[in-house]
Design a protein around this motif. Structure first.
Motif, PDB file in Angstrom:
ATOM      1  N   PHE A   1       1.761  16.974 -12.648  1.00  0.00           N
ATOM      2  CA  PHE A   1       1.856  18.479 -12.174  1.00  0.00           C
ATOM      3  C   PHE A   1       3.326  19.098 -12.705  1.00  0.00           C
ATOM      4  CE2 PHE A   1       3.100  21.938  -9.153  1.00  0.00           C
ATOM      5  CZ  PHE A   1       2.539  22.644  -9.731  1.00  0.00           C
ATOM      6  N   ARG A   2       3.888  18.757 -12.562  1.00  0.00           N
ATOM      7  CA  ARG A   2       5.403  19.333 -13.456  1.00  0.00           C
ATOM      8  C   ARG A   2       5.264  19.455 -14.999  1.00  0.00           C
ATOM      9  NH1 ARG A   2       9.332  18.033 -16.450  1.00  0.00           N
ATOM     10  NH2 ARG A   2       9.061  15.790 -16.355  1.00  0.00           N
ATOM     11  N   LEU A   3       4.729  18.487 -15.668  1.00  0.00           N
ATOM     12  CA  LEU A   3       4.598  18.955 -16.649  1.00  0.00           C
ATOM     13  C   LEU A   3       3.290  19.599 -16.994  1.00  0.00           C
ATOM     14  CD1 LEU A   3       4.351  14.791 -18.384  1.00  0.00           C
ATOM     15  CD2 LEU A   3       6.037  16.432 -18.613  1.00  0.00           C
ATOM     16  N   LEU A   4       2.499  20.063 -16.776  1.00  0.00           N
ATOM     17  CA  LEU A   4       1.452  20.538 -16.495  1.00  0.00           C
ATOM     18  C   LEU A   4       2.292  22.532 -16.494  1.00  0.00           C
ATOM     19  CD1 LEU A   4      -1.863  22.144 -16.986  1.00  0.00           C
ATOM     20  CD2 LEU A   4      -1.857  21.711 -14.584  1.00  0.00           C
ATOM     21  N   ILE A   5       2.585  22.049 -15.829  1.00  0.00           N
ATOM     22  CA  ILE A   5       3.701  24.037 -15.303  1.00  0.00           C
ATOM     23  C   ILE A   5       4.360  23.706 -16.179  1.00  0.00           C
ATOM     24  CG2 ILE A   5       5.397  25.353 -13.330  1.00  0.00           C
ATOM     25  CD1 ILE A   5       2.222  24.780 -12.929  1.00  0.00           C
ATOM     26  N   GLU A   6       5.586  23.037 -16.683  1.00  0.00           N
ATOM     27  CA  GLU A   6       6.403  23.701 -17.720  1.00  0.00           C
ATOM     28  C   GLU A   6       5.513  24.089 -18.790  1.00  0.00           C
ATOM     29  OE1 GLU A   6       8.734  20.425 -18.136  1.00  0.00           O
ATOM     30  OE2 GLU A   6      10.101  20.670 -17.021  1.00  0.00           O
ATOM     31  N   GLY A   7       4.431  23.146 -19.553  1.00  0.00           N
ATOM     32  CA  GLY A   7       3.507  24.002 -20.502  1.00  0.00           C
ATOM     33  C   GLY A   7       3.531  25.006 -20.900  1.00  0.00           C
ATOM     34  N   VAL A   8       3.339  26.376 -19.734  1.00  0.00           N
ATOM     35  CA  VAL A   8       2.280  27.301 -19.724  1.00  0.00           C
ATOM     36  C   VAL A   8       3.757  28.520 -20.072  1.00  0.00           C
ATOM     37  CG1 VAL A   8       1.949  29.159 -18.303  1.00  0.00           C
ATOM     38  CG2 VAL A   8       1.224  26.402 -17.562  1.00  0.00           C
ATOM     39  N   THR A   9       2.897  28.615 -20.983  1.00  0.00           N
ATOM     40  CA  THR A   9       4.621  29.701 -21.453  1.00  0.00           C
ATOM     41  C   THR A   9       4.046  31.406 -21.604  1.00  0.00           C
ATOM     42  OG1 THR A   9       2.762  29.800 -23.669  1.00  0.00           O
ATOM     43  CG2 THR A   9       5.274  27.780 -23.279  1.00  0.00           C
ATOM     44  N   ASP A  10       2.631  31.516 -20.664  1.00  0.00           N
ATOM     45  CA  ASP A  10       1.797  32.711 -21.269  1.00  0.00           C
ATOM     46  C   ASP A  10       2.441  33.387 -19.442  1.00  0.00           C
ATOM     47  OD1 ASP A  10       1.127  33.112 -22.671  1.00  0.00           O
ATOM     48  OD2 ASP A  10      -0.793  32.362 -23.065  1.00  0.00           O
TER      49      ASP A  10
ATOM     50  N   ASP B   1       0.501  -0.967  -0.028  1.00  0.00           N
ATOM     51  CA  ASP B   1       0.197   0.275   0.085  1.00  0.00           C
ATOM     52  C   ASP B   1       0.497   1.253  -0.345  1.00  0.00           C
ATOM     53  OD1 ASP B   1      -1.907  -1.596   0.236  1.00  0.00           O
ATOM     54  OD2 ASP B   1      -2.591  -1.279   2.392  1.00  0.00           O
ATOM     55  N   LEU B   2       1.970   0.918   1.003  1.00  0.00           N
ATOM     56  CA  LEU B   2       2.669   1.979   0.496  1.00  0.00           C
ATOM     57  C   LEU B   2       3.241   2.382  -0.327  1.00  0.00           C
ATOM     58  CD1 LEU B   2       4.354   4.616   3.049  1.00  0.00           C
ATOM     59  CD2 LEU B   2       6.016   2.948   3.343  1.00  0.00           C
ATOM     60  N   TYR B   3       3.630   1.737  -1.423  1.00  0.00           N
ATOM     61  CA  TYR B   3       4.913   1.693  -2.719  1.00  0.00           C
ATOM     62  C   TYR B   3       3.588   2.624  -4.229  1.00  0.00           C
ATOM     63  CZ  TYR B   3       7.415   0.040  -6.616  1.00  0.00           C
ATOM     64  OH  TYR B   3       7.253   0.333  -7.899  1.00  0.00           O
ATOM     65  N   ARG B   4       2.696   1.731  -3.456  1.00  0.00           N
ATOM     66  CA  ARG B   4       1.354   2.048  -4.574  1.00  0.00           C
ATOM     67  C   ARG B   4       1.368   3.311  -4.189  1.00  0.00           C
ATOM     68  NH1 ARG B   4      -1.102  -2.180  -4.211  1.00  0.00           N
ATOM     69  NH2 ARG B   4      -2.294  -1.965  -2.132  1.00  0.00           N
ATOM     70  N   ALA B   5       1.207   3.700  -2.946  1.00  0.00           N
ATOM     71  CA  ALA B   5       0.840   5.267  -2.698  1.00  0.00           C
ATOM     72  C   ALA B   5       2.016   5.764  -2.812  1.00  0.00           C
ATOM     73  CB  ALA B   5       0.312   5.517  -1.099  1.00  0.00           C
ATOM     74  N   PHE B   6       3.054   5.793  -2.851  1.00  0.00           N
ATOM     75  CA  PHE B   6       4.486   7.124  -3.473  1.00  0.00           C
ATOM     76  C   PHE B   6       4.661   6.475  -5.278  1.00  0.00           C
ATOM     77  CE2 PHE B   6       9.193   6.177  -4.566  1.00  0.00           C
ATOM     78  CZ  PHE B   6       9.201   7.641  -3.996  1.00  0.00           C
ATOM     79  N   GLU B   7       4.243   5.591  -5.870  1.00  0.00           N
ATOM     80  CA  GLU B   7       3.891   5.510  -6.832  1.00  0.00           C
ATOM     81  C   GLU B   7       3.076   5.828  -7.682  1.00  0.00           C
ATOM     82  OE1 GLU B   7       5.548   4.079  -9.342  1.00  0.00           O
ATOM     83  OE2 GLU B   7       7.092   3.693  -7.152  1.00  0.00           O
ATOM     84  N   GLU B   8       1.702   5.962  -6.859  1.00  0.00           N
ATOM     85  CA  GLU B   8       0.688   7.400  -6.838  1.00  0.00           C
ATOM     86  C   GLU B   8       0.990   8.642  -7.292  1.00  0.00           C
ATOM     87  OE1 GLU B   8      -2.378   5.995  -5.373  1.00  0.00           O
ATOM     88  OE2 GLU B   8      -2.879   4.341  -6.355  1.00  0.00           O
ATOM     89  N   LEU B   9       1.677   8.893  -5.738  1.00  0.00           N
ATOM     90  CA  LEU B   9       2.438  10.452  -5.517  1.00  0.00           C
ATOM     91  C   LEU B   9       3.299  11.349  -6.922  1.00  0.00           C
ATOM     92  CD1 LEU B   9       2.187  13.129  -4.036  1.00  0.00           C
ATOM     93  CD2 LEU B   9       4.371  12.156  -2.485  1.00  0.00           C
ATOM     94  N   LYS B  10       4.470  10.120  -7.095  1.00  0.00           N
ATOM     95  CA  LYS B  10       5.308  10.103  -8.488  1.00  0.00           C
ATOM     96  C   LYS B  10       4.497  10.538  -9.852  1.00  0.00           C
ATOM     97  CE  LYS B  10       8.143   6.892  -8.631  1.00  0.00           C
ATOM     98  NZ  LYS B  10       9.707   6.206  -8.779  1.00  0.00           N
ATOM     99  N   GLU B  11       3.912   9.624 -10.147  1.00  0.00           N
ATOM    100  CA  GLU B  11       2.191  10.343 -11.286  1.00  0.00           C
ATOM    101  C   GLU B  11       2.309  11.509 -10.828  1.00  0.00           C
ATOM    102  OE1 GLU B  11      -0.046   7.138 -12.032  1.00  0.00           O
ATOM    103  OE2 GLU B  11       1.526   5.314 -11.719  1.00  0.00           O
ATOM    104  N   SER B  12       1.681  11.833  -9.533  1.00  0.00           N
ATOM    105  CA  SER B  12       0.422  12.956  -9.480  1.00  0.00           C
ATOM    106  C   SER B  12       1.618  14.328  -9.943  1.00  0.00           C
ATOM    107  CB  SER B  12      -0.070  12.971  -8.407  1.00  0.00           C
ATOM    108  OG  SER B  12      -1.019  14.149  -8.173  1.00  0.00           O
ATOM    109  N   GLU B  13       2.787  14.011  -9.581  1.00  0.00           N
ATOM    110  CA  GLU B  13       3.708  14.890  -8.982  1.00  0.00           C
ATOM    111  C   GLU B  13       4.557  15.509 -10.652  1.00  0.00           C
ATOM    112  OE1 GLU B  13       7.065  14.335  -6.188  1.00  0.00           O
ATOM    113  OE2 GLU B  13       6.547  14.623  -4.598  1.00  0.00           O
ATOM    114  N   GLU B  14       4.964  14.491 -11.981  1.00  0.00           N
ATOM    115  CA  GLU B  14       4.801  13.938 -13.053  1.00  0.00           C
ATOM    116  C   GLU B  14       4.350  14.772 -13.770  1.00  0.00           C
ATOM    117  OE1 GLU B  14       7.979  13.540 -16.419  1.00  0.00           O
ATOM    118  OE2 GLU B  14       7.735  14.322 -14.051  1.00  0.00           O
TER     119      GLU B  14
END
Length: 247
Positions: free
Chosen positions: A158-167, A143-156
């Protein structure tokens, strides 16, 4: 009240500590561990209460059966049970964690220790096998590993979303006020590449006059996005770009 208590030995109490019956009673009273003996060929010869509780078999059902009955079809096909006995003889003890099968066909995560037993002439006469059910610990780890993987995916994401903003220039500062992240909008608006600015103190975005007016002190130790900084900068003055120009 003065009481003169003296230790009483087991023999004085009439207890035969050297007898096999006392040893059997001790082992049979253990319920958290399956503890039993195998003959040299791997057939079950003893069975304790813990073994019944963990694996589900009564003694009369399981004694005389080969211990491979506790293994998955995959492990049996790969001759894993026999390999365990061979390694126990070679190394003096064999330990592993893995899936084991109960009487009802369900599986549990087990910690297993197999130890060869020799007589006084160093002839192999049995194997002792101790099994503990670690299913709850395994589930917690999964359960801990699955939560960690979900968190990493969520952070990734979010990172891609932020990086895509150009304005908008969107980035984070660490608690010391140094630039920690940098997006495409920040690069376009401020002129710095990520490798040029990450790790640098954010006061370089402001003129010397702004710094002297206390802007640096007012904002040090706080994490902000550029949108926050530009809002405050607008009330004080302009932002300095990498070219030295102000915006």
């Amino acid at each position: 009240m003065d009481m003169n208590l003296k230790p009483v030995t087991a023999s004085a109490a009439g207890i035969d500590t050297g007898g096999e019956e006392q040893y059997r009673i001790l082992i049979d009273s253990i319920t958290d561990y399956a503890i039993f003996l195998l003959n040299p060929e791997g057939y079950i010869s003893t069975w304790n209460t813990g073994a019944k509780q963990i694996k589900g078999y009564d003694a009369e059902e399981i004694i005389g059966k080969h211990f491979s009955i506790f293994y998955t079809k995959k492990d049996v096909a790969e001759n894993h049970p026999a390999a365990e006995l061979s390694k126990a003889i070679l190394e003096g003890k064999y330990t592993e964690e893995g899936w084991r099968v109960k009487k009802d066909g369900s599986v549990f995560w087990a910690n297993v220790v197999i130890t060869p037993v020799y007589n006084k002439d160093q002839q192999l006469i049995a194997f002792s096998k101790v099994t503990r059910d670690l299913s709850e610990r395994k589930k917690a780890e999964d359960d801990l590993y699955r939560a960690f993987e979900e968190l990493k995916e969520s952070e990734e994401r979010f990172r891609l979303l932020i990086e895509g903003v150009t304005d908008y220039a969107i980035f984070m500062l660490d608690p010391g006020g140094n630039v920690a992240t940098w997006n495409h909008g920040a690069r376009r608006m401020n002129g710095y590449e990520a490798h040029e600015i990450i790790g640098k103190y954010f006061s370089r975005f402001y003129s010397q006059e702004q710094v002297e007016e206390g802007f640096r002190i007012m904002n040090s130790g706080r994490q902000k996005s550029t949108a926050d900084l530009r809002t405050q900068a607008g009330a004080i003055g302009r932002t300095v770009l990498s070219s030295g120009q102000t915006r």
